[in-house]
Design an enzyme around this catalytic site. Structure first.
Site, PDB file in Angstrom:
ATOM      1  N   ASP A   7       5.032  -9.457   6.557  1.00  0.00           N
ATOM      2  CA  ASP A   7       4.055  -8.758   7.393  1.00  0.00           C
ATOM      3  C   ASP A   7       2.779  -8.458   6.606  1.00  0.00           C
ATOM      4  O   ASP A   7       2.456  -7.299   6.331  1.00  0.00           O
ATOM      5  CB  ASP A   7       4.645  -7.455   7.958  1.00  0.00           C
ATOM      6  CG  ASP A   7       4.006  -7.081   9.291  1.00  0.00           C
ATOM      7  OD1 ASP A   7       3.706  -7.988  10.077  1.00  0.00           O
ATOM      8  OD2 ASP A   7       3.799  -5.879   9.548  1.00  0.00           O
ATOM      9  N   HIS A  47       6.390  -2.296  10.646  1.00  0.00           N
ATOM     10  CA  HIS A  47       5.796  -2.927   9.466  1.00  0.00           C
ATOM     11  C   HIS A  47       6.847  -3.216   8.393  1.00  0.00           C
ATOM     12  O   HIS A  47       6.777  -4.249   7.716  1.00  0.00           O
ATOM     13  CB  HIS A  47       4.705  -2.015   8.913  1.00  0.00           C
ATOM     14  CG  HIS A  47       3.786  -2.663   7.918  1.00  0.00           C
ATOM     15  ND1 HIS A  47       3.329  -3.954   8.047  1.00  0.00           N
ATOM     16  CD2 HIS A  47       3.231  -2.174   6.769  1.00  0.00           C
ATOM     17  CE1 HIS A  47       2.529  -4.240   7.025  1.00  0.00           C
ATOM     18  NE2 HIS A  47       2.470  -3.187   6.233  1.00  0.00           N
ATOM     19  N   SER A  57       3.029  -6.582   2.870  1.00  0.00           N
ATOM     20  CA  SER A  57       1.780  -5.934   3.252  1.00  0.00           C
ATOM     21  C   SER A  57       0.642  -6.393   2.324  1.00  0.00           C
ATOM     22  O   SER A  57       0.338  -7.571   2.250  1.00  0.00           O
ATOM     23  CB  SER A  57       1.958  -4.412   3.233  1.00  0.00           C
ATOM     24  OG  SER A  57       0.858  -3.762   3.821  1.00  0.00           O
ATOM     25  N   LEU A  58       0.029  -5.480   1.575  1.00  0.00           N
ATOM     26  CA  LEU A  58      -0.992  -5.887   0.606  1.00  0.00           C
ATOM     27  C   LEU A  58      -0.410  -6.789  -0.477  1.00  0.00           C
ATOM     28  O   LEU A  58      -1.115  -7.625  -1.049  1.00  0.00           O
ATOM     29  CB  LEU A  58      -1.628  -4.656  -0.045  1.00  0.00           C
ATOM     30  CG  LEU A  58      -2.605  -3.829   0.799  1.00  0.00           C
ATOM     31  CD1 LEU A  58      -3.205  -2.706  -0.034  1.00  0.00           C
ATOM     32  CD2 LEU A  58      -3.711  -4.700   1.384  1.00  0.00           C
ATOM     33  N   PHE A  97       0.830  -1.208   0.000  1.00  0.00           N
ATOM     34  CA  PHE A  97       0.000   0.000   0.000  1.00  0.00           C
ATOM     35  C   PHE A  97       0.868   1.263   0.000  1.00  0.00           C
ATOM     36  O   PHE A  97       1.869   1.349   0.695  1.00  0.00           O
ATOM     37  CB  PHE A  97      -0.900  -0.034   1.233  1.00  0.00           C
ATOM     38  CG  PHE A  97      -1.861   1.113   1.355  1.00  0.00           C
ATOM     39  CD1 PHE A  97      -2.647   1.505   0.290  1.00  0.00           C
ATOM     40  CD2 PHE A  97      -1.997   1.786   2.561  1.00  0.00           C
ATOM     41  CE1 PHE A  97      -3.555   2.540   0.412  1.00  0.00           C
ATOM     42  CE2 PHE A  97      -2.901   2.830   2.702  1.00  0.00           C
ATOM     43  CZ  PHE A  97      -3.677   3.206   1.624  1.00  0.00           C
TER      44      PHE A  97
END
Length: 553
Positions: free
Chosen positions: A229, A318, A206-207, A131
């Protein structure tokens, strides 16, 4: 007029509230029995605008939105992806022949494949960003460079920057389209150029981790997915068709570094979603990411520039998964995760040896001893969990450092206390240890890192500590330092004239562990150290004692 002062924490909360709109922060707390899942609600709900609707995307295939995609708390909104021309997914190839100048690949234009340096005989590594990210981010370039350095790979960077920007709800929808694009890319290379999907390894942050999962659903026999993550909002607590899960590839390994609730500014998932789920430092808060510890942002700004400083400010925990994975590619220190029921069990040394289950975190996860080779095919990275029921849902814990090198060697230190006449039944204080072997010395390791510890004479105290240095083999000498702590809130700890603040230690045992090669036993180095010619050492307050590996003499 009153002035309003906003801290960094306030600004980050405001940012994510704007991006997410309505945030499913307390799903597990407010809905422990999943009553809020929309597929369990039998009435028509006006806020399911796309329920049972399907949209198709040319040769990529179709996507639908059913009630399983909705949850009143975890995922209250769903939309379809933006048009393909807007997301504009691109595939950029790097190899040892073109390590810096990427080549744009388009499987629908055959000459872009034929005239490129792509070879189906090589292993293929794909990187998918997350993202508000782009392929121009420093970490993408750093990971790509390490992969090119590590082997003769096709390194493909997936660019979906046109769909990764706010709003977050739309970005999560766009990942489904990007997953279709990645699947079409791999499947076409298999059909027309002989690429073996088992040789494909997708790395997503992430995404991007969930994007890899969507691709894996549509690629038969995809070799491996590494989730760095995986994003929590709109995915945590959802069914497997919505998020990354172990069925998406032969091997799914995941690194969790920011698993706090999104309401507490944690952006990553805490639930296990792969065959191997690693939780460095308990997977929630990473060392070196606490903004109150020191001038973290200014130092990062000076050393690594504005982009990295902004990442540290907004999402240090993150992005730590990215840094750990990148370091693992060519690093000599293995990230060894220990399967354990909880992080506290791990710190207490209850899961230290590989008999309880160990795995390698990062790039070399496919060399973990719990994996076996697929004998039906002979390519290098065809491995899968030998006993899935023992790995899926399990958590692997390890500790890392707060800066490069992040990888640390783990040492289990057990202090066995004596209980001679005149000793107090218990004392409390702080311990430090110095370890010496023929390969080097580690000085001043803190055995009470969080607070003072209460020690009962006649019992034992065990803790797992880490250090970058590998002492390798037997520990020859240990120096143990002791400082008594008096707590005014606990009168029994006050020791002025009428008590004994000394610590009585019988012996010290130091264990080291080396991960075994496949098919071999794990190698443990255990050293028992005692005081010369005495049954125990008497350590005064703010004093120390030496222990040697001559207990049987």
């Amino acid at each position: 007029m009153r002035r309003l002062y906003l801290t960094d924490r306030h600004l980050r909360v405001m940012l994510w509230c704007i991006l997410l709109g309505l945030q499913p922060a307390f799903g597990g707390i407010l809905d422990p029995f999943n009553w809020a899942r929309s597929d369990r609600i039998e009435v028509n709900i006006p806020w399911l605008p796309f329920e049972n609707e399907t949209r198709c995307y040319d040769e990529l295939g179709c996507l639908n939105i059913t009630r399983s995609w909705y949850h009143l708390i975890h995922r209250p909104f769903n939309v379809f992806p933006l048009p393909r021309v807007v997301v504009n997914t691109r595939f950029i190839l790097y190899t040892k022949s073109n390590p810096t100048d990427g080549q744009l690949l388009n499987v629908n234009v055959n000459k872009t494949i034929v005239k490129s340096n792509f070879s189906p005989r090589r292993l293929t590594k794909m990187i998918i960003h997350g993202f508000i990210d782009t392929p121009l981010s420093n970490w993408v370039s750093e990971m790509k460079d390490e992969l090119v350095k590590a082997g003769d790979f096709n390194v493909v960077v997936v660019d979906w920057a046109g769909g990764s920007l706010p709003l977050y709800t739309q970005a999560t929808a766009n990942t489904r389209l990007v997953g279709l694009e990645v699947a079409h890319f791999v499947n076409t290379l298999q059909k027309e150029h002989g690429l073996n999907p088992l040789d494909v390894h997708i790395i997503g942050h992430s995404l991007g981790a969930h994007t890899a999962g969507y691709a894996g659903e549509r690629i038969q026999d995809l070799g491996r997915i590494t989730g760095l993550d995986p994003a929590e909002p709109y995915f945590q607590g959802m069914p497997t068709n919505v998020r990354l899960d172990p069925t998406d590839a032969k091997l799914v390994d995941v690194i969790h570094t920011d698993g706090k609730s999104i309401f507490l500014l944690g952006y990553g998932m805490s639930q296990p979603v792969g065959h191997l789920d690693f939780y460095p430092n308990n997977g929630k808060e990473q060392p070196g990411c606490d903004l109150t510890e020191g001038p973290l942002i200014p130092l990062t700004l000076v050393k690594q520039g504005l982009e990295e400083a902004s990442r540290v400010l907004v999402a240090c925990n993150h992005v730590r998964a990215i840094k750990l994975f990148t370091e693992s590619i060519n690093g000599k220190c293995p990230y060894i995760g220990h399967q354990c029921p909880s992080y506290q069990h791990f710190l207490d040394g209850k899961c230290f040896h590989c008999g309880h289950g160990c795995a390698v975190m990062g790039f070399h996860a496919d060399s973990s001893p719990g994996l076996i080779t697929n004998k039906d095919n002979e390519t290098e990275n065809e491995v899968y969990p030998s006993e899935e029921q023992e790995t899926i849902g399990a958590k692997y814990f390890l500790n890392t450092g707060k800066e490069l090198p992040y990888c640390q060697r783990h040492y289990k230190v057990s202090i066995h206390l004596a209980n001679p006449k005149g000793a107090e039944s218990w004392v409390q204080g702080f311990l430090k240890v110095t370890l010496m072997s023929e390969k080097g010395v580690i000085r001043g390791m803190d055995l009470t890192p969080t607070n003072y510890v209460k020690l009962e004479h006649g019992s034992s105290y065990t803790i797992v500590v880490t250090h970058p240095m590998d002492l390798g083999g037997k520990i020859r000498k240990v120096e143990l330092s002791w400082e008594y702590d008096m707590n005014v809130l606990e009168p029994r700890s006050l020791c002025i004239l009428w008590c004994n603040d000394r610590l009585y230690v019988k012996n010290v045992i130091v264990d080291q562990m080396e991960l075994p090669s496949r098919g071999k036993r794990n190698v443990d180095f255990s050293s028992k150290l005692c005081t010369p010619k005495r049954e125990f050492a008497e350590i005064p307050n703010r004093g120390s004692a030496s222990f040697y590996d001559n207990c049987g003499r």
